[in-house]
Design a protein around this motif. Structure first.
Motif, PDB file in Angstrom:
ATOM      1  N   ASP A  51       3.360  13.806 -35.431  1.00 33.02           N
ATOM      2  CA  ASP A  51       2.377  14.849 -35.135  1.00 33.02           C
ATOM      3  C   ASP A  51       3.026  16.109 -34.548  1.00 33.02           C
ATOM      4  N   SER A  52       4.138  15.920 -33.790  1.00 31.24           N
ATOM      5  CA  SER A  52       4.806  17.091 -33.203  1.00 31.24           C
ATOM      6  C   SER A  52       5.456  17.943 -34.286  1.00 31.24           C
ATOM      7  N   ILE A  53       6.069  17.317 -35.279  1.00 32.03           N
ATOM      8  CA  ILE A  53       6.711  18.082 -36.355  1.00 32.03           C
ATOM      9  C   ILE A  53       5.653  18.798 -37.173  1.00 32.03           C
ATOM     10  N   VAL A  54       4.529  18.119 -37.445  1.00 33.73           N
ATOM     11  CA  VAL A  54       3.446  18.760 -38.208  1.00 33.73           C
ATOM     12  C   VAL A  54       2.907  19.958 -37.442  1.00 33.73           C
ATOM     13  N   VAL A  75      -3.346  13.611 -37.840  1.00 32.86           N
ATOM     14  CA  VAL A  75      -2.149  12.779 -37.706  1.00 32.86           C
ATOM     15  C   VAL A  75      -2.273  12.001 -36.403  1.00 32.86           C
ATOM     16  N   ALA A  76      -2.123  10.710 -36.469  1.00 31.04           N
ATOM     17  CA  ALA A  76      -2.223   9.880 -35.259  1.00 31.04           C
ATOM     18  C   ALA A  76      -1.045  10.175 -34.336  1.00 31.04           C
ATOM     19  N   ALA A  77      -1.340  10.256 -33.022  1.00 28.41           N
ATOM     20  CA  ALA A  77      -0.279  10.553 -32.053  1.00 28.41           C
ATOM     21  C   ALA A  77       0.720   9.411 -31.935  1.00 28.41           C
ATOM     22  N   SER A  78       0.296   8.188 -32.311  1.00 27.14           N
ATOM     23  CA  SER A  78       1.193   7.030 -32.169  1.00 27.14           C
ATOM     24  C   SER A  78       2.097   6.835 -33.374  1.00 27.14           C
ATOM     25  N   LEU A  79       1.925   7.636 -34.435  1.00 27.48           N
ATOM     26  CA  LEU A  79       2.722   7.456 -35.652  1.00 27.48           C
ATOM     27  C   LEU A  79       4.094   8.093 -35.455  1.00 27.48           C
ATOM     28  N   SER A  80       5.133   7.250 -35.447  1.00 25.97           N
ATOM     29  CA  SER A  80       6.510   7.733 -35.284  1.00 25.97           C
ATOM     30  C   SER A  80       7.367   7.134 -36.377  1.00 25.97           C
ATOM     31  N   LEU A  81       8.464   7.814 -36.713  1.00 27.79           N
ATOM     32  CA  LEU A  81       9.388   7.329 -37.728  1.00 27.79           C
ATOM     33  C   LEU A  81      10.786   7.848 -37.419  1.00 27.79           C
ATOM     34  N   ARG A  82      11.759   7.240 -38.122  1.00 24.77           N
ATOM     35  CA  ARG A  82      13.158   7.618 -37.937  1.00 24.77           C
ATOM     36  C   ARG A  82      13.545   8.537 -39.090  1.00 24.77           C
ATOM     37  N   CYS A  83      13.919   9.814 -38.756  1.00 26.86           N
ATOM     38  CA  CYS A  83      14.200  10.779 -39.807  1.00 26.86           C
ATOM     39  C   CYS A  83      15.053  11.916 -39.235  1.00 26.86           C
ATOM     40  N   ASP A  84      15.417  12.839 -40.143  1.00 32.83           N
ATOM     41  CA  ASP A  84      16.118  14.063 -39.759  1.00 32.83           C
ATOM     42  C   ASP A  84      15.053  15.114 -39.442  1.00 32.83           C
ATOM     43  N   ARG A  85      15.037  15.580 -38.185  1.00 33.25           N
ATOM     44  CA  ARG A  85      13.975  16.487 -37.739  1.00 33.25           C
ATOM     45  C   ARG A  85      13.983  17.785 -38.559  1.00 33.25           C
ATOM     46  N   ARG A 145      -2.743  15.323 -43.532  1.00 31.64           N
ATOM     47  CA  ARG A 145      -3.137  14.015 -42.997  1.00 31.64           C
ATOM     48  C   ARG A 145      -1.941  13.061 -43.099  1.00 31.64           C
ATOM     49  N   ALA A 146      -1.921  12.107 -42.177  1.00 31.24           N
ATOM     50  CA  ALA A 146      -0.820  11.123 -42.169  1.00 31.24           C
ATOM     51  C   ALA A 146      -1.354   9.805 -41.632  1.00 31.24           C
ATOM     52  N   ARG A 147      -0.846   8.701 -42.168  1.00 35.60           N
ATOM     53  CA  ARG A 147      -1.201   7.363 -41.694  1.00 35.60           C
ATOM     54  C   ARG A 147      -0.070   6.387 -42.030  1.00 35.60           C
ATOM     55  N   GLU A 148      -0.135   5.205 -41.421  1.00 30.16           N
ATOM     56  CA  GLU A 148       0.888   4.176 -41.628  1.00 30.16           C
ATOM     57  C   GLU A 148       0.378   3.146 -42.637  1.00 30.16           C
ATOM     58  N   SER A 149       1.261   2.681 -43.559  1.00 33.29           N
ATOM     59  CA  SER A 149       0.876   1.698 -44.581  1.00 33.29           C
ATOM     60  C   SER A 149       2.084   0.857 -44.950  1.00 33.29           C
ATOM     61  N   GLY A 169       4.776  -0.476 -43.464  1.00 31.79           N
ATOM     62  CA  GLY A 169       6.121  -0.075 -43.092  1.00 31.79           C
ATOM     63  C   GLY A 169       6.510   1.308 -43.556  1.00 31.79           C
ATOM     64  N   TYR A 170       5.570   2.087 -44.062  1.00 31.46           N
ATOM     65  CA  TYR A 170       5.865   3.438 -44.538  1.00 31.46           C
ATOM     66  C   TYR A 170       4.860   4.409 -43.897  1.00 31.46           C
ATOM     67  N   ALA A 171       5.274   5.658 -43.794  1.00 33.90           N
ATOM     68  CA  ALA A 171       4.400   6.728 -43.340  1.00 33.90           C
ATOM     69  C   ALA A 171       3.964   7.530 -44.562  1.00 33.90           C
ATOM     70  N   LEU A 172       2.637   7.645 -44.761  1.00 41.72           N
ATOM     71  CA  LEU A 172       2.090   8.402 -45.880  1.00 41.72           C
ATOM     72  C   LEU A 172       1.632   9.763 -45.354  1.00 41.72           C
ATOM     73  N   LEU A 173       2.269  10.835 -45.863  1.00 40.38           N
ATOM     74  CA  LEU A 173       1.971  12.204 -45.456  1.00 40.38           C
ATOM     75  C   LEU A 173       1.361  12.931 -46.648  1.00 40.38           C
ATOM     76  N   MET A 174       0.112  13.437 -46.482  1.00 43.43           N
ATOM     77  CA  MET A 174      -0.626  14.066 -47.571  1.00 43.43           C
ATOM     78  C   MET A 174      -0.947  15.516 -47.197  1.00 43.43           C
ATOM     79  N   ILE A 175      -0.613  16.453 -48.095  1.00 47.74           N
ATOM     80  CA  ILE A 175      -0.900  17.881 -47.921  1.00 47.74           C
ATOM     81  C   ILE A 175      -1.797  18.296 -49.070  1.00 47.74           C
ATOM     82  N   GLU A 176      -3.035  18.674 -48.773  1.00 47.52           N
ATOM     83  CA  GLU A 176      -4.033  19.006 -49.774  1.00 47.52           C
ATOM     84  C   GLU A 176      -4.455  20.464 -49.594  1.00 47.52           C
ATOM     85  N   ASP A 177      -4.725  21.132 -50.718  1.00 46.25           N
ATOM     86  CA  ASP A 177      -5.212  22.516 -50.652  1.00 46.25           C
ATOM     87  C   ASP A 177      -6.277  22.709 -51.709  1.00 46.25           C
TER      88      ASP A 177
END
Length: 618
Positions: A465-468, A490-500, A527-531, A533-541
């Protein structure tokens, strides 16, 4: 007398010796009478009482003496007769011992059945056959009849059969129960004999248990042999020394088309060969180690099949013949011969084409050398491109930074007013163009690093959520200029390991495209959610959308939805390609769904535990 001796010795009538007062010895008997009659007494002098006994005794002595003499004579006669009887007994015992020995050795027993009394005599060997204790007394009919197996009849049936036969003789087999409970097979030969005391059935019983077992084993072996002969795939036939049929299987009957009557044991060889189907061709086969009385040959039968027939002589003078169906083998040999011919023709063709192959090999070697040279040139060109891009990043960025900096100073009027308002507009255009050109150069350099594999990810655990939020703050200015609303879920508890930096660049590139291709007053949602073992990030316009043909080209460097002729939006076409490449570096996936004049959805799937965990799971 005065002592009243008679009254004193009165009894129930017994006699006793008594001396009278005058001295005469007498016998007396006194008996009491019923009251009041008193007693009655009888007296007899002893000489008068014994007179008859003396006379009888004299006669008896005379008779005894005469009888003793006679008995003496009879004693000598008895002794002589006893000697003869002992001799007869010895002869009888000897004969009986011989008979018992013969019966025991022959596993036979003798029996005598008195039909009138129902009593049966058994010899000792009969008891021994049934493993029972010998008995001297005669056996009862019911006792013996109970030992007979119920399936084999009864003693009454034997007697009935004897009565119905003309000669009064029978020969019959049945089972009797032994002492241990097992059944013993007996073969009985009996005859009806008439004596003075009545009719007797006399016969012998022979133990045929072993013979029965041998017959059963023989029958079982014969059945097994016939089943084995019938189950084999070869035609089998066995002839005896007189050339008569002993045994054959159905395969033999089918091959030679024989009727059932000619497959019966005893049929002559001539009859079978005369009625059977004749082979079209007989070819004797030679063997390197021929056996005596053995021969083999091949026969072709009428239906086009082939048989290999092997014959062997048996020890009793007969012979056995086995016919193996070798039709497939013959056909295989024919196919092999045809294949050999084709192979010879192929060898000739190969010899003709060998020279052409050598020429082709030489040409391939030349092509390989040319390919190696071209590959070296391509590698040199790639290195030159990398060096060019590196030099360009330095040579272009420096003047661009100066142009952007000076244009900002001039536009802000730091050292004084420019004068005409048009100069301010030109300064803004110079600053915007410089920034656009700098972004294009940065995109080209980033794409070059990704393609060259020199981009390294700096992985760390962070909240999505901070990066978004950061990306939305950066794009909020451009969105406000077009009155576009950007929403996030984006849920505040959703975290993952990545390059910021890489994830932020992905979001910025995608949000920039959404804002760029969305009309004023539109909407962009993140929008983002966990599924799993993966994080699903959706950008809609709600933008202009992308056609199906253009979707196939998106994601490749410098590919854009609009052509250079109809292009209404600026851009290098690298933003989406860089975003897709950065997602793939994280071992993720990116998919795009779009409908023209409706909107576009970009779905990004990133592993929560980072690229390494995704690689191990794969």
């Amino acid at each position: 007398g005065a002592s009243r001796a008679l009254a004193a010795f009165a009894s129930g009538g017994d006699a006793f010796s008594f001396i009278l007062p005058n001295g005469t010895e007498s016998f007396a008997a006194v008996r009491d009478l019923e009251h009041p009659l008193g007693q009655v007494a009888v007296l007899q002098p002893k000489p008068a009482a014994l007179a008859r006994w003396v006379a009888d005794s004299t006669i008896t002595v005379t008779l005894v003496a005469t009888t003793g003499f006679v008995l003496l004579i009879l004693g000598f006669a008895f002794h002589w007769q006893a000697a003869r009887a002992r001799e007869a007994d010895e002869i009888f015992t000897l004969e009986r011992a011989r008979m018992d020995t013969a019966l025991n050795r022959g596993r036979s027993g003798m029996w005598d059945w008195d039909l009138a009394s129902g009593r049966i005599y058994w010899s000792d060997s009969m008891f021994e056959i049934l493993a029972r204790t010998p008995r001297d007394e005669l056996l009862a009919f019911g006792e013996v009849d109970a030992l007979v197996h119920p399936d084999d009849g009864s003693l009454y049936a034997i007697a009935t059969q004897l009565a119905e036969t003309a000669d009064g003789c029978i020969d019959r087999s049945f089972r009797m129960r032994g002492a241990s409970g097992d059944w013993v097979w007996l073969r009985t030969r009996a005859e009806l004999v008439h004596r003075a005391d009545g009719a007797h059935v006399i016969g012998i019983a022979v133990d045929i248990t072993e013979e029965k077992k041998f017959a059963e084993r023989t029958a079982t072996a014969d059945v097994r042999l016939r089943d084995a002969v019938e189950s084999i795939s070869e035609a089998f036939v066995l002839w005896d020394a007189d050339d008569r049929l002993v045994l054959c299987n159905s395969k033999f009957q089918q091959l030679y088309a024989l009727p059932d009557r000619l497959t019966q044991p005893g049929t002559t060889f001539a009859d079978v060969t005369a009625a059977g189907r004749k082979p079209l061709m007989l070819t004797p086969l030679r063997s390197d180690n021929p056996e005596e009385g053995a021969r083999s040959y091949e026969a072709q039968i009428g239906d086009g099949g082939w048989l290999k027939i092997s014959e062997r002589r048996t020890k009793d003078g007969g012979f056995v013949s086995v016919g193996t169906d070798i039709t497939e083998l013959k056909r295989h040999e024919e196919r092999l011969m045809e294949s050999e011919k084709r192979q010879m023709a192929t060898i000739v063709d190969l010899r003709h084409s060998q020279q052409a192959l050598e020429i082709q090999a030489q040409q391939l070697a030349e092509l390989a050398q040319k390919y190696s040279d071209e590959r070296n040139r391509a590698e040199d060109a790639n290195r030159a491109k990398s060096e060019f891009l590196a030099n360009m990043s330095h040579e272009l960025r420096t003047p661009l930074n100066a142009i952007i900096g000076f244009s900002e100073i001039m536009e802000s009027g730091m050292f004084g007013e420019l004068g005409a308002e048009k100069y301010h507009e030109y300064c803004r255009d110079i600053m915007d163009s410089g920034r656009y050109l700098l972004d294009v150069i940065n995109d080209i350099l980033d794409m070059s690093k990704i393609e060259a594999g020199r981009l390294r990810l700096d992985l760390e655990d962070m909240h999505l959520d901070s990066i978004v939020a950061e990306a939305m703050r950066v794009m909020s200015v451009k969105a406000e200029e077009k009155c576009i609303r950007i929403d996030s879920d984006v849920a505040a508890s959703l975290s993952l390991r990545c390059d910021r930096r890489a994830l932020k660049q992905i979001l910025l590139n995608l949000l920039a495209n959404s804002v760029k291709f969305t009309e004023e007053g539109g909407r962009v949602a993140v929008r983002a959610r966990e599924s799993r073992g993966y994080a699903l990030l959706m950008i809609e316009d709600s933008g202009i959308g992308i056609s199906r043909e253009a979707l196939r080209r998106l994601g490749r460097p410098f590919e854009q939805v609009e052509s250079h002729v109809t292009k209404t939006h600026t851009g290098s076409g690298l933003g989406l390609a860089i975003a897709k490449s950065l997602v793939e570096l994280h071992r993720g996936q990116m998919r795009i769904r779009s409908v023209v004049n409706v909107g576009t959805s970009v779905i990004i799937r990133l592993p929560l535990d980072g690229p390494a965990a995704a690689r191990e799971a794969a």
